[in-house]
Design an enzyme around this catalytic site. Structure first.
Site, PDB file in Angstrom:
ATOM      1  N   ASP A   7       0.822  -1.347   0.101  1.00 42.99           N
ATOM      2  CA  ASP A   7       0.025   0.253   0.151  1.00 42.99           C
ATOM      3  C   ASP A   7       0.980   1.325   0.031  1.00 42.99           C
ATOM      4  O   ASP A   7       0.317   2.395   0.042  1.00 42.99           O
ATOM      5  CB  ASP A   7      -1.164  -0.074   1.218  1.00 42.99           C
ATOM      6  N   GLU A  11      -1.468  -5.589   8.884  1.00 44.18           N
ATOM      7  CA  GLU A  11      -0.613  -4.855   9.823  1.00 44.18           C
ATOM      8  C   GLU A  11      -1.328  -5.028  10.917  1.00 44.18           C
ATOM      9  O   GLU A  11      -2.544  -5.044  11.068  1.00 44.18           O
ATOM     10  CB  GLU A  11      -0.366  -3.269   9.481  1.00 44.18           C
ATOM     11  N   LYS A  58      -1.213  -9.402   3.095  1.00 44.30           N
ATOM     12  CA  LYS A  58      -0.739  -9.106   4.118  1.00 44.30           C
ATOM     13  C   LYS A  58      -1.587  -8.012   4.963  1.00 44.30           C
ATOM     14  O   LYS A  58      -2.059  -7.143   4.410  1.00 44.30           O
ATOM     15  CB  LYS A  58       0.628  -7.968   3.894  1.00 44.30           C
ATOM     16  N   GLU A  85       9.060  -4.178  10.971  1.00 42.29           N
ATOM     17  CA  GLU A  85       9.524  -2.815  10.491  1.00 42.29           C
ATOM     18  C   GLU A  85      10.160  -1.979  11.524  1.00 42.29           C
ATOM     19  O   GLU A  85       9.647  -2.013  12.483  1.00 42.29           O
ATOM     20  CB  GLU A  85       8.368  -2.351   9.531  1.00 42.29           C
ATOM     21  N   ASP A  94      -1.183  -6.355  -0.428  1.00 35.27           N
ATOM     22  CA  ASP A  94      -1.435  -5.476   0.868  1.00 35.27           C
ATOM     23  C   ASP A  94      -2.724  -4.914   1.105  1.00 35.27           C
ATOM     24  O   ASP A  94      -3.109  -4.271   0.569  1.00 35.27           O
ATOM     25  CB  ASP A  94      -0.367  -4.589   0.903  1.00 35.27           C
TER      26      ASP A  94
HETATM   27  O1  KIV Z   1       3.496  -1.112   1.663  1.00 33.34           O
HETATM   28  C1  KIV Z   1       4.663  -1.491   1.829  1.00 33.34           C
HETATM   29  O2  KIV Z   1       5.432  -1.446   0.877  1.00 33.34           O
HETATM   30  C2  KIV Z   1       5.049  -2.311   2.778  1.00 33.34           C
HETATM   31  C3  KIV Z   1       6.458  -2.926   3.040  1.00 33.34           C
HETATM   32  C4  KIV Z   1       7.403  -1.724   2.789  1.00 33.34           C
HETATM   33  C5  KIV Z   1       6.835  -3.917   3.937  1.00 33.34           C
HETATM   34  O3  KIV Z   1       4.461  -2.551   3.647  1.00 33.34           O
END
Ligand code: KIV
Length: 281
Positions: free
Chosen positions: A46, A117, A115, A184, A85
Site C-alpha cells: 500500500d 498490519e 498482508k 519494520e 497488501d
Molecule cells: O507497503 C509496503 O510497501 C510495505 C513494505 C514496505 C513492507 O508494507
C-alpha cells in the site's frame, strides 16, 4: 519455465537457512523486471499510495486502487510469490469484511497471499482469513497505517516493555496462522530474538541483518522516490537525477528541433514522393 514458488517453499527456506528477498511492485514493467531477478516474493504494497499516487500516507489507499495495481503486477509475475497488501479499513471493521476483501486479492487479482498490519488486535482476523484459506503475512513494529498512533514514523521496541510486547505479538500472530512476518523499524537485536523465537520466516525492513529475509520499497532502492529517504534504505542506484536528465534532454531537443532526426523518422519510396509532388499534395 521455472517452478512457481509456494508458501511451503518460503517457509522451507527458513529451515534451510536460505535468505528470502522481497521487493514491492505496482505495475507490470517492474513486476517483469523483479521476477526476472529470481526474487522470492513480490509485494503489491500500500506504499503505492505515497510512491505512485502522491498521498501523504498509506491511509487513503482504497481496495479499488490496490486491486487495480495488483492485477497489473500479476500479469508480469510467473515465479515469485505474490502478496497483496490489504489497505487501511479493509480488514479492521469486521472479520467478515476482512475475509471478503482478502478473498478479492486472490480471486480478482490473482495474489497468492495478503498482508495485514498489527499485533494482538488482528489475531482473530488472521484466524478468520486462514480459516477461509487465505494465506496471511503479518506486519509488526512500525505499522505505517497507524503511524500517527505510534508517534510518527519512528523505530519501535526500543524499551523493555515495547520490546517484550513485540516478541509476544509475533508469537501470537504465528499461533493465529501467519506464514511469514514483516518486522519494520525495530532494533536489530530485537529482530534477531523474534526471528529465533518463531517458526515462520521474518522479513525485515529497517530491522537489521538477522531476519530470515529483507524487503524494501523498490522505488527507494532505485532512488526514484525523492520526497524522503529512510536511513535504513540502501540506494543501489540513484535514478531520479538520471531520469530527469533524460527527460530534460528530450524537452530541449524538441524545443530546438533536433528531435526527431532522420534516424528516428520514416521515409517514403522516392517514386511515391515524386507522385505526391506531381499531384501538388
Ligand atoms: O507497503 C509496503 O510497501 C510495505 C513494505 C514496505 C513492507 O508494507
Amino acid at each position: 519455465m521455472e517452478k512457481k514458488l509456494t508458501i511451503a517453499d518460503i517457509i522451507a527456506m527458513k529451515a534451510k537457512g536460505e535468505r528470502i528477498a522481497m521487493l514491492t511492485a505496482y505495475d507490470v514493467s517492474f513486476a517483469r523486471l523483479l521476477d526476472s531477478t529470481g526474487i522470492e516474493m513480490i509485494l503489491v504494497g500500500d506504499s503505492l499510495g505515497m510512491v505512485l499516487l502522491g498521498y501523504d500516507s498509506t491511509v487513503p489507499v482504497t481496495m479499488a486502487e490496490m486491486l487495480h495495481h495488483a492485477r497489473a503486477v500479476r500479469r508480469g509475475v510467473k515465479r515469485a510469490l505474490l502478496v497483496g497488501d490489504m489497505p487501511f479499513l479493509s480488514y479492521q471493521v469486521s472479520e467478515t469484511e476482512a475475509v471478503v476483501n482478502g478473498g478479492r486479492f486472490l480471486k480478482e487479482a490473482g495474489c497468492d497471499a495478503v498482508k495485514i498490519e498489527g499485533g494482538f488486535a488482528v489475531c482473530d482476523t488472521v484466524r478468520a482469513l486462514v480459516k477461509a484459506v487465505i494465506p496471511v503475512m503479518g506486519h509488526i513494529g512500525l505499522t505505517p497505517q497507524t503511524a500517527s498512533q505510534l508517534g510518527g514514523y519512528k523505530v519501535q521496541g526500543r524499551d523493555l516493555d515495547s520490546a517484550r510486547r513485540l516478541v509476544v505479538e509475533a508469537k501470537a500472530l504465528v499461533e493465529a496462522g501467519v506464514f511469514s512476518l514483516v518486522l519494520e523499524c525495530i532494533p536489530a537485536q530485537l529482530a534477531e530474538a523474534i526471528t529465533a523465537s518463531v517458526r515462520v520466516p521474518t522479513i525485515g525492513i529497517g530491522a537489521g541483518p538477522h531476519c530470515d529475509g529483507q524487503v524494501l520499497v523498490t522505488h527507494d532502492l532505485l532512488g526514484m522516490f525523492e520526497k524522503f529517504r529512510p536511513s535504513f534504505v540502501k540506494t543501489y542506484v540513484d535514478l531520479a537525477p538520471q531520469i530527469r536528465a533524460a527527460l530534460t534532454a528530450f524537452k530541449e531537443e524538441v524545443s530546438s528541433g533536433t528531435f526527431p532526426d532522420a534516424e528516428h523518422s520514416f521515409s517514403m519510396q522516392a517514386e511515391v514522393k515524386d507522385l505526391l509532388d506531381d499531384k501538388g499534395a
